[in-house]
Design an enzyme around this catalytic site. Structure first.
Site, PDB file in Angstrom:
ATOM      1  N   ASP A   1       8.436  -0.708   3.167  1.00 50.62           N
ATOM      2  CA  ASP A   1       8.637   0.440   4.062  1.00 50.62           C
ATOM      3  C   ASP A   1       7.370   0.754   4.854  1.00 50.62           C
ATOM      4  O   ASP A   1       6.256   0.484   4.407  1.00 50.62           O
ATOM      5  CB  ASP A   1       9.050   1.650   3.212  1.00 50.62           C
ATOM      6  CG  ASP A   1       9.696   2.741   4.040  1.00 50.62           C
ATOM      7  OD1 ASP A   1      10.022   2.496   5.227  1.00 50.62           O
ATOM      8  OD2 ASP A   1       9.872   3.847   3.512  1.00 50.62           O
TER       9      ASP A   1
ATOM     10  N   ASN B   1      20.885  -0.536   7.751  1.00 49.25           N
ATOM     11  CA  ASN B   1      20.007  -0.865   8.882  1.00 49.25           C
ATOM     12  C   ASN B   1      20.774  -1.346  10.122  1.00 49.25           C
ATOM     13  O   ASN B   1      20.239  -1.338  11.237  1.00 49.25           O
ATOM     14  CB  ASN B   1      18.971  -1.933   8.493  1.00 49.25           C
ATOM     15  CG  ASN B   1      17.854  -1.406   7.614  1.00 49.25           C
ATOM     16  OD1 ASN B   1      17.251  -2.164   6.844  1.00 49.25           O
ATOM     17  ND2 ASN B   1      17.544  -0.111   7.695  1.00 49.25           N
TER      18      ASN B   1
HETATM   19  C1  FPP Z   1      11.295  -0.579   6.721  1.00 51.18           C
HETATM   20  O1  FPP Z   1      10.327  -0.019   7.577  1.00 51.18           O
HETATM   21  C2  FPP Z   1      11.414  -2.022   6.968  1.00 51.18           C
HETATM   22  C3  FPP Z   1      12.540  -2.637   7.408  1.00 51.18           C
HETATM   23  C4  FPP Z   1      13.786  -1.889   7.681  1.00 51.18           C
HETATM   24  C5  FPP Z   1      12.593  -4.086   7.676  1.00 51.18           C
HETATM   25  C6  FPP Z   1      11.697  -4.965   6.869  1.00 51.18           C
HETATM   26  C7  FPP Z   1      11.480  -6.215   7.621  1.00 51.18           C
HETATM   27  C8  FPP Z   1      10.341  -6.941   7.632  1.00 51.18           C
HETATM   28  C9  FPP Z   1       9.205  -6.623   6.757  1.00 51.18           C
HETATM   29  C10 FPP Z   1      10.141  -8.117   8.532  1.00 51.18           C
HETATM   30  C11 FPP Z   1      11.157  -9.195   8.462  1.00 51.18           C
HETATM   31  C12 FPP Z   1      11.442  -9.686   7.089  1.00 51.18           C
HETATM   32  C13 FPP Z   1      11.274 -10.961   6.664  1.00 51.18           C
HETATM   33  C14 FPP Z   1      11.719 -11.337   5.300  1.00 51.18           C
HETATM   34  C15 FPP Z   1      10.662 -12.004   7.480  1.00 51.18           C
HETATM   35  P1  FPP Z   1      10.764   1.131   8.607  1.00 51.18           P
HETATM   36  O2  FPP Z   1      11.033   0.510   9.923  1.00 51.18           O
HETATM   37  O3  FPP Z   1      11.892   1.924   8.028  1.00 51.18           O
HETATM   38  O4  FPP Z   1       9.458   1.998   8.660  1.00 51.18           O
HETATM   39  P2  FPP Z   1       9.356   3.561   8.950  1.00 51.18           P
HETATM   40  O5  FPP Z   1       9.892   4.242   7.711  1.00 51.18           O
HETATM   41  O6  FPP Z   1       7.893   3.755   9.113  1.00 51.18           O
HETATM   42  O7  FPP Z   1      10.135   3.848  10.184  1.00 51.18           O
END
Ligand code: FPP
Length: 245
Positions: free
Chosen positions: A17, A65
């Site tokens: 996250d 998502n």
């Molecule tokens: C949460 O951060 C993260 C995600 C919804 C996606 C995770 C994806 C990756 C780390 C990259 C791609 C994955 C791979 C396996 C190559 P958020 O966007 O919810 O953060 P925030 O809470 O700060 O908005």
């Protein structure tokens, strides 16, 4: 520093996250946070393999998502495709078995095809299992397992009395993985967000304020050191645990 392998969690899961906030704090678009987050994925998978974890599960894309802005979903899909293509040699060369949990059928072909190719080709690898949770939801996965078991019961293959915790665990997509010992969440949030709800029953929880794009090998080692210091009692008393050694 490399942790003592006898004190390692067998299976670590991570809620990655903070990508969006990492980017926004730098005046960058959210998708840049995901791009940097993909680099952390590579670093952490390598570190996990080096320290000798048996299994690592990453929450890469939740069932919820899909409702994010279309350009963000599109970037995440592209990053997933890039990951399975770019990391293929690293995964195969290091004996890593890749599996995917979640509603993989919902992924677009350009992600699903190279993903399933690598899942198939890495199936015989034994050094570590890397499990990507994609279009994954914990409740959804429990319902899917319950439905599959109901269908077996309807056909007379199993009886209701056959259903045990172990039988139910096997019916989940995580059924072949070691018990989840440690669940990490980055970015300061302290909740499960529909991740591995059944599997986390006895997991140690580790929360860090570090945003996922800043999380790397040293942060993983810190989490493993924290795990090493935990006393796990599984419902027993401290005295019972200590006398059992
Ligand atoms: C949460 O951060 C993260 C995600 C919804 C996606 C995770 C994806 C990756 C780390 C990259 C791609 C994955 C791979 C396996 C190559 P958020 O966007 O919810 O953060 P925030 O809470 O700060 O908005």
């Amino acid at each position: 520093m490399t942790p003592d392998s006898t004190r390692l969690p067998r299976h670590v899961a991570i809620i990655m996250d903070g990508n969006g906030r990492w980017a926004q704090r730098r005046g960058l678009p959210r998708v840049d946070g995901h791009r940097r987050g993909a680099k952390s994925v590579k670093d952490v998978v390598r570190a996990a393999r080096e320290v000798g974890l048996r299994a690592l599960t990453l929450y890469a894309f939740s069932s919820q998502n899909w409702d994010r802005p279309p350009d963000e979903v599109a970037t995440l899909m592209q990053l997933l495709r890039d990951y399975v293509i770019d990391e293929r040699a690293e995964i195969m060369g290091n004996g890593i078995r890749l599996i995917a949990i979640g509603e993989v059928d919902r992924l677009p072909d350009f992600v699903r095809d190279p993903l399933l190719d690598l899942v198939r080709d890495s199936a015989g690898n034994r050094a570590m299992t890397l499990c990507l949770a994609l279009s994954y939801g914990g409740r959804e996965s429990i319902v899917a397992a319950a439905r599959a078991l109901c269908e077996l019961a309807t056909k007379g293959v199993i009886q209701p009395s056959d259903l045990t915790e172990a039988r139910f665990s096997e019916a989940l997509q995580t059924g072949g993985l070691p018990q989840l010992d440690l669940l990490i969440r980055t970015s300061g949030e302290e909740r499960l967000s529909n991740f591995l709800l059944w599997e986390a029953a006895y997991a140690e929880l580790y929360f860090t304020d570090t945003f996922w794009p800043d999380f790397g090998r040293e942060h993983l080692l810190e989490a493993l050191a924290s795990f090493d210091g935990r006393e796990r009692r599984f419902g027993l008393t401290r005295e019972q645990i200590r006398s059992a050694g």
